[in-house]
Design an enzyme around this catalytic site. Structure first.
Site, PDB file in Angstrom:
ATOM      1  CE  LYS A   1     -19.314  49.199 -83.225  1.00 44.92           C
ATOM      2  NZ  LYS A   1     -20.130  50.303 -83.755  1.00 44.92           N
TER       3      LYS A   1
ATOM      4  CB  ALA B   1     -26.659  53.002 -82.028  1.00 45.91           C
TER       5      ALA B   1
ATOM      6  CB  ILE C   1     -26.171  53.083 -75.904  1.00 45.04           C
ATOM      7  CG1 ILE C   1     -27.399  53.745 -75.266  1.00 45.04           C
ATOM      8  CG2 ILE C   1     -26.000  51.659 -75.400  1.00 45.04           C
ATOM      9  CD1 ILE C   1     -27.383  53.833 -73.738  1.00 45.04           C
TER      10      ILE C   1
ATOM     11  CG  HIS D   1     -27.293  21.502 -79.606  1.00 41.69           C
ATOM     12  ND1 HIS D   1     -27.935  22.318 -78.701  1.00 41.69           N
ATOM     13  CD2 HIS D   1     -26.588  20.599 -78.866  1.00 41.69           C
ATOM     14  CE1 HIS D   1     -27.633  21.927 -77.474  1.00 41.69           C
ATOM     15  NE2 HIS D   1     -26.821  20.885 -77.548  1.00 41.69           N
TER      16      HIS D   1
HETATM   17  C1  LIG Z   1     -19.429  56.766 -83.652  1.00 44.01           C
HETATM   18  C2  LIG Z   1     -20.203  56.130 -84.781  1.00 44.01           C
HETATM   19  C3  LIG Z   1     -20.404  54.770 -84.787  1.00 44.01           C
HETATM   20  C4  LIG Z   1     -21.108  54.168 -85.823  1.00 44.01           C
HETATM   21  N1  LIG Z   1     -21.293  52.823 -85.807  1.00 44.01           N
HETATM   22  C5  LIG Z   1     -21.981  52.237 -86.801  1.00 44.01           C
HETATM   23  C6  LIG Z   1     -22.162  50.833 -86.821  1.00 44.01           C
HETATM   24  O1  LIG Z   1     -21.684  50.114 -85.947  1.00 44.01           O
HETATM   25  N2  LIG Z   1     -22.854  50.297 -87.861  1.00 44.01           N
HETATM   26  C7  LIG Z   1     -23.392  51.068 -88.857  1.00 44.01           C
HETATM   27  O2  LIG Z   1     -24.012  50.527 -89.767  1.00 44.01           O
HETATM   28  N3  LIG Z   1     -23.240  52.408 -88.852  1.00 44.01           N
HETATM   29  C8  LIG Z   1     -22.551  53.001 -87.861  1.00 44.01           C
HETATM   30  N4  LIG Z   1     -22.367  54.356 -87.883  1.00 44.01           N
HETATM   31  C9  LIG Z   1     -22.969  55.126 -88.993  1.00 44.01           C
HETATM   32  C10 LIG Z   1     -22.105  55.039 -90.245  1.00 44.01           C
HETATM   33  O3  LIG Z   1     -20.814  55.524 -89.965  1.00 44.01           O
HETATM   34  C11 LIG Z   1     -22.754  55.815 -91.358  1.00 44.01           C
HETATM   35  O4  LIG Z   1     -24.075  55.367 -91.537  1.00 44.01           O
HETATM   36  C12 LIG Z   1     -21.999  55.654 -92.657  1.00 44.01           C
HETATM   37  O5  LIG Z   1     -20.678  56.107 -92.544  1.00 44.01           O
HETATM   38  C13 LIG Z   1     -22.710  56.408 -93.786  1.00 44.01           C
HETATM   39  O6  LIG Z   1     -21.996  56.238 -94.970  1.00 44.01           O
HETATM   40  P1  LIG Z   1     -22.047  57.357 -96.114  1.00 44.01           P
HETATM   41  O7  LIG Z   1     -21.230  56.806 -97.230  1.00 44.01           O
HETATM   42  O8  LIG Z   1     -23.435  57.753 -96.372  1.00 44.01           O
HETATM   43  O9  LIG Z   1     -21.347  58.645 -95.485  1.00 44.01           O
HETATM   44  P2  LIG Z   1     -19.961  58.893 -94.764  1.00 44.01           P
HETATM   45  O10 LIG Z   1     -19.369  57.679 -94.210  1.00 44.01           O
HETATM   46  O11 LIG Z   1     -20.204  60.047 -93.856  1.00 44.01           O
HETATM   47  O12 LIG Z   1     -19.016  59.362 -95.949  1.00 44.01           O
HETATM   48  C14 LIG Z   1     -19.240  60.564 -96.620  1.00 44.01           C
HETATM   49  C15 LIG Z   1     -17.920  61.035 -97.187  1.00 44.01           C
HETATM   50  O13 LIG Z   1     -18.164  62.128 -98.040  1.00 44.01           O
HETATM   51  C16 LIG Z   1     -17.088  63.041 -97.921  1.00 44.01           C
HETATM   52  N5  LIG Z   1     -17.592  64.333 -98.396  1.00 44.01           N
HETATM   53  C17 LIG Z   1     -18.590  65.069 -97.889  1.00 44.01           C
HETATM   54  N6  LIG Z   1     -18.816  66.157 -98.653  1.00 44.01           N
HETATM   55  C18 LIG Z   1     -17.930  66.099 -99.670  1.00 44.01           C
HETATM   56  C19 LIG Z   1     -17.683  66.918-100.794  1.00 44.01           C
HETATM   57  N7  LIG Z   1     -18.391  68.018-101.033  1.00 44.01           N
HETATM   58  N8  LIG Z   1     -16.706  66.551-101.644  1.00 44.01           N
HETATM   59  C20 LIG Z   1     -15.960  65.436-101.424  1.00 44.01           C
HETATM   60  N9  LIG Z   1     -16.168  64.618-100.379  1.00 44.01           N
HETATM   61  C21 LIG Z   1     -17.143  64.942 -99.516  1.00 44.01           C
HETATM   62  C22 LIG Z   1     -16.746  62.991 -96.445  1.00 44.01           C
HETATM   63  O14 LIG Z   1     -15.426  63.416 -96.214  1.00 44.01           O
HETATM   64  C23 LIG Z   1     -16.950  61.505 -96.132  1.00 44.01           C
HETATM   65  O15 LIG Z   1     -15.746  60.780 -96.231  1.00 44.01           O
HETATM   66  C24 LIG Z   1     -21.638  54.969 -86.873  1.00 44.01           C
HETATM   67  C25 LIG Z   1     -21.433  56.351 -86.878  1.00 44.01           C
HETATM   68  C26 LIG Z   1     -20.710  56.928 -85.844  1.00 44.01           C
HETATM   69  C27 LIG Z   1     -20.497  58.406 -85.867  1.00 44.01           C
END
Ligand SMILES: Cc1cc2nc3c(=O)[nH]c(=O)nc-3n(C[C@H](O)[C@H](O)[C@H](O)COP(=O)(O)OP(=O)(O)OC[C@H]3O[C@@H](n4cnc5c(N)ncnc54)[C@H](O)[C@@H]3O)c2cc1C
Length: 471
Positions: A52, A189, A192, A450
């Site tokens: 963003k 998403a 794009i 508005h």
């Molecule tokens: C380029 C991009 C743009 C995005 N834009 C948006 C957006 O605009 N809006 C939106 O809602 N979503 C967006 N997303 C999706 C969003 O980033 C994810 O849905 C979100 O981060 C998911 O959160 P989470 O906590 O499930 O996992 P994650 O954010 O993936 O966090 C998981 C964490 O777990 C840690 N981990 C994994 N395994 C282990 C382990 N065994 N031990 C310790 N730590 C571990 C990882 O290091 C990581 O930090 C985007 C994703 C990408 C790639």
């Protein structure tokens, strides 16, 4: 020696994990998070936030290039790729540090390391084996464990990312310089947003989508409108098209693409592969547990329960939609359920909005028109164009529309679909309406300020009942 015994431990410090931890601490649980890399996860460090920041740059750049239409004259517009990336990284770091501060404020213990389930103690507490980043090991115990390990980019055979010529989202976010030509494989998403960013910054961009339309989860009319808008900006869009091979040169890639029965080769500086994500389910100790994995994701019920006692899963690792706000919401609800908070509602996937921050922006919630019809529902559909809205004209943003879908029998709001300026902010109005189960009657009776873009939501609702005022 740090404490090793907790009420709850969350594996992964992304938006799912850190929000779950905060809610657990608020509810009086002794809480720990294990994070192997950066607090804030993909979202804050490599996803939502840094993209963003980049898209804000391209938005401003795009506006400056059209300065004349606002009565302004701006000469010699140029950019510095390094500084653009630096700004994006600074924003990401600021937020990641902010999350660390939130952990301290809420007295949550953070372990920097990799955790995996390691059985149970005699008393029933879950054990986690943690390989700490300082190379030492520790065993932690907790009554409850939430798996919030997230997801990573999917790799397709022959289209694998190499970090140099073929990028995943990570490399696409921190390029040493901007490519002059780019192929984006996949038009969800993530694909794009990068296509939009690089096109606005001047790259020749081709988007290749295997399905018959771009942004395939969106309403068909939105996909069609987006395609026209992007093509007007000079993007090439290939649908029903397959990339079968990537031949790498020294500083370019030649892609073999088949579309409409014809095979062509195009040569570009860089390729971004954005063909979906897979859950991080490996090496987290699921073997021998009742946790089920399907299509690389942990199977959960609407409360985040996995079937294995006291082991829960949330966020990207627990399946679609892969969105940060879904992860955060699941984090809160699973913790409240564990704590026995009264009145907790299960996750309703159809109430989760989705946003794509391209230009023009796209946002939606609930059923598309085709999905509502496929369910056999009788529907009323209202549509209102940006060109009929005073604020949109004043902003110089006359492109787009808002579409609202109701159940014809009950007046239930089934879905809303928008494309145009700031719709990612507008959609929240419909999110509240859907959660409150409002009907067309309440939406019609609502007073909208508005001049605002939000008036188009009102008009779109009125349009569904033949009562629109300004078109
Ligand atoms: C380029 C991009 C743009 C995005 N834009 C948006 C957006 O605009 N809006 C939106 O809602 N979503 C967006 N997303 C999706 C969003 O980033 C994810 O849905 C979100 O981060 C998911 O959160 P989470 O906590 O499930 O996992 P994650 O954010 O993936 O966090 C998981 C964490 O777990 C840690 N981990 C994994 N395994 C282990 C382990 N065994 N031990 C310790 N730590 C571990 C990882 O290091 C990581 O930090 C985007 C994703 C990408 C790639």
């Amino acid at each position: 020696m740090a404490d090793t015994s907790f009420d709850i431990i969350i594996v992964g410090g992304g938006p799912g994990g850190y929000v779950a931890a905060i809610r657990a601490a608020q509810l009086g649980m002794k809480t720990a998070v294990v994070e192997r890399e950066h607090m804030g996860g993909i979202c804050l460090n490599w996803g939502c936030i840094p993209t963003k920041a980049l898209l804000r740059t391209s938005e401003v750049y795009g506006l400056i290039k059209h300065a004349e239409s606002f009565g302004l004259s701006v000469k010699d517009v140029s950019f510095d790729a390094k500084k653009i990336v630096e700004r994006s990284r600074k924003v990401a770091n600021q937020l990641s540090n902010g999350v660390k501060g939130l952990m301290r404020k809420n007295k949550i213990t953070v372990f920097d390391g990799v955790a995996k389930l390691a059985g149970t103690e005699a008393g029933g507490a879950r054990k986690l084996a943690v390989a700490l980043n300082d190379k030492s090991n520790v065993t932690l115990t907790a009554k409850n464990v939430i798996l919030a390990t997230g997801a990573r980019a999917r790799q397709l055979p022959r289209l694998e990312t190499d970090g140099k010529l073929v990028w995943s989202y990570k490399e696409a976010m921190v390029p040493p310089e901007f490519p002059k030509s780019l192929l984006v494989i996949g038009s969800g998403a993530i694909g794009i947003e990068f296509a939009s960013f690089y096109r606005t910054m001047g790259a020749e961009v081709t988007v290749c989508e295997v399905l018959d339309r771009i942004l395939p989860v969106e309403d068909e009319e939105v996909s069609a409108f987006a395609k026209r808008a992007f093509e007007k900006q000079g993007m090439k869009i290939l649908t029903s098209a397959t990339v079968s091979n990537l031949k790498k040169g020294t500083d370019s890639v030649t892609a073999t693409i088949t579309a409409g029965g014809k095979t062509q080769e195009i040569t570009v500086d860089r390729v971004i592969s954005a063909v979906g994500i897979v859950g991080n389910v490996e090496n987290i100790g699921l073997e021998g547990t009742k946790v089920r994995v399907e299509k690389t994701h942990i199977v959960i019920d609407p409360w985040g329960f996995t079937g294995e006692p006291n082991v829960y899963a949330i966020g990207d690792v627990a399946g679609p939609p892969w969105l940060a706000h879904k992860a955060m919401h699941e984090g809160v609800l699973v913790v409240e359920k564990i704590a026995g908070v009264k009145g907790v509602h299960p996750m309703v996937t159809s109430n989760i909005p989705g946003c794509t921050y391209c230009q023009p922006q796209v946002a939606s919630i609930g059923l598309t028109e085709a999905a509502a019809k496929a369910k056999g529902l009788q529907i009323k559909v209202g549509k209102f164009p940006f060109i009929g809205n005073g604020k949109a004209i004043a902003l110089g943003e006359p492109e787009g529309f808002i579409k609202t879908i109701f159940d014809a029998k009950t007046g239930e709001l089934l879905g809303a679909h928008m494309i145009g300026a700031e719709v990612t902010e507008l959609i929240q109005g419909y999110s509240i309406a859907k959660t409150l189960e409002t009907t067309e009657a309440e939406l019609m009776a609502t007073v909208f300020p508005h001049p605002t873009l939000s008036e188009m939501m009102h008009e779109s609702v009125l349009a569904a009942y033949g009562r629109t005022l300004h078109i």
